[in-house]
Design a protein around this motif. Structure first.
Motif, PDB file in Angstrom:
ATOM      1  N   ALA A 115      -8.058   1.798   3.631  1.00 15.32           N
ATOM      2  CA  ALA A 115      -7.647   2.869   2.786  1.00 15.32           C
ATOM      3  C   ALA A 115      -8.691   3.924   2.352  1.00 15.32           C
ATOM      4  N   THR A 134      -5.786  12.801  -2.637  1.00 17.73           N
ATOM      5  CA  THR A 134      -5.002  12.326  -1.437  1.00 17.73           C
ATOM      6  C   THR A 134      -5.113  10.884  -1.072  1.00 17.73           C
ATOM      7  N   ALA A 135      -4.236  10.316  -0.287  1.00 22.81           N
ATOM      8  CA  ALA A 135      -4.507   9.019   0.165  1.00 22.81           C
ATOM      9  C   ALA A 135      -4.059   8.809   1.477  1.00 22.81           C
ATOM     10  N   TYR A 174       0.777  -1.183   0.030  1.00 24.23           N
ATOM     11  CA  TYR A 174       0.060   0.099   0.073  1.00 24.23           C
ATOM     12  C   TYR A 174       0.846   1.269  -0.090  1.00 24.23           C
ATOM     13  N   LEU A 175       1.740   1.249   0.721  1.00 27.54           N
ATOM     14  CA  LEU A 175       2.765   2.570   0.987  1.00 27.54           C
ATOM     15  C   LEU A 175       3.726   2.780  -0.039  1.00 27.54           C
ATOM     16  N   SER A 223      -6.902   9.641  -7.507  1.00 29.92           N
ATOM     17  CA  SER A 223      -7.074  10.360  -6.188  1.00 29.92           C
ATOM     18  C   SER A 223      -6.314  11.679  -5.814  1.00 29.92           C
ATOM     19  N   LEU A 281      -3.461   5.552   4.619  1.00 29.75           N
ATOM     20  CA  LEU A 281      -3.773   4.079   4.989  1.00 29.75           C
ATOM     21  C   LEU A 281      -3.831   4.166   6.465  1.00 29.75           C
ATOM     22  N   TYR A 341      -9.478   7.466   0.213  1.00 28.88           N
ATOM     23  CA  TYR A 341      -9.168   8.429  -0.953  1.00 28.88           C
ATOM     24  C   TYR A 341      -9.740   9.381  -1.150  1.00 28.88           C
ATOM     25  N   HIS A 363       0.713   1.055  -3.958  1.00 24.03           N
ATOM     26  CA  HIS A 363      -0.806   1.447  -4.489  1.00 24.03           C
ATOM     27  C   HIS A 363      -1.034   2.837  -3.912  1.00 24.03           C
ATOM     28  N   LEU A 364      -1.040   3.335  -2.790  1.00 25.94           N
ATOM     29  CA  LEU A 364      -1.403   4.513  -2.798  1.00 25.94           C
ATOM     30  C   LEU A 364      -0.616   5.674  -3.703  1.00 25.94           C
ATOM     31  N   THR A 368       0.702   7.902   4.376  1.00 28.42           N
ATOM     32  CA  THR A 368       0.072   8.696   3.350  1.00 28.42           C
ATOM     33  C   THR A 368       0.628   8.939   2.007  1.00 28.42           C
ATOM     34  N   ALA A 369      -0.177   9.452   1.019  1.00 29.71           N
ATOM     35  CA  ALA A 369       0.442   9.786  -0.157  1.00 29.71           C
ATOM     36  C   ALA A 369      -0.319  11.091  -0.773  1.00 29.71           C
TER      37      ALA A 369
END
Length: 234
Positions: free
Chosen positions: A65, A42-43, A26-27, A40, A45, A67, A30-31, A231-232
């Motif tokens: 998660a 912002t994202a 995820y980190l 998206s 987890l 988004y 995916h994000l 986050t992302a």
């Protein structure tokens, strides 16, 4: 900057890989990919934390998660067509593998923002913890009035309270689980969820006659706590 008008909400658990690998996927992959494709804005987890008392939701999906997005159905947007749906991390062997439903048990939902309650004027930085409330009332009008006229003002007195974002359910995705999905979601941003729920302020919040009426009217009510992992896009 105000929050985005829509939310993609993905509640999951890994089935073929370990929890640390799932977190890394995820980190690191995916994000960022949802941000880089513009699917998206912002994202973030989150990992579930246990709340005091008996609050069993019946779910083993302990990863969430979220988004923030400009699209009512982000996974059907033109931007989402650029998602690769492949991963080196999930292979746990350094080779690309397709991200498939076999890797996870997931419940994916689209939501539309209906209210932002931000009495302290906090910004868009992700909250260290959130308390989510999924509710399915019989009387949606009374439910909305309760939130706007009483409940949020009382919740804001909880220690560490930041703000609340309220959503209504949008179009189902092919990964939305359940025949009856709670129609409303509230995300209460709090510094320390457990500390807030153990304080005396909660008794006053939940002790009003209007609150008792609304809770008795709800067919579904799940409250869950979450701690920020990464986050992302921020």
């Amino acid at each position: 900057m105000p929050p985005a008008p829509y939310l993609l909400h993905v509640n999951s658990r890994p089935t073929l890989v370990s929890a640390p690998t799932w977190k890394k996927f995820y980190l690191e992959e995916h994000l960022p990919e949802l941000i880089n494709t513009g699917t998206s804005k912002t994202a973030a987890l989150y990992e579930e934390i246990d709340l005091p008392g008996d609050r069993d939701t019946g779910s083993q999906r302990r990863w969430l998660a979220i988004y923030q997005t400009d699209f009512a159905e982000p996974l059907k947007s033109e931007n989402a067509k650029n998602l690769t749906w492949t991963s080196e991390i999930l292979s746990e062997g350094g080779k690309h593998t397709d991200v498939s439903i076999e890797h996870f048990d997931v419940d994916t939902r689209n939501y539309e923002l209906i209210q932002t309650y931000n009495p302290k004027g906090v910004g868009e930085a992700p909250a260290p913890e959130i308390l989510t409330a999924e509710m399915h009332p019989n009387d949606a009008v009374d439910f909305d009035n309760w939130y706007r006229e009483e409940h949020l003002q009382k919740l804001s007195k909880l220690p560490g309270y930041r703000r609340t974002l309220r959503y209504k359910l949008g179009p189902k995705t092919h990964l939305t689980k359940g025949d009856v999905v709670p129609a409303f979601l509230a995300m209460h941003e709090i510094d320390d969820v457990v500390k807030a729920l153990e304080g005396k302020e909660l008794e006053e919040t939940n002790g009003t006659e209007w609150t008792k009426k609304v809770l008795a009217d709800c067919n579904i009510f799940f409250a869950r706590g979450w701690k920020l992992v990464g986050t992302a896009g921020y």
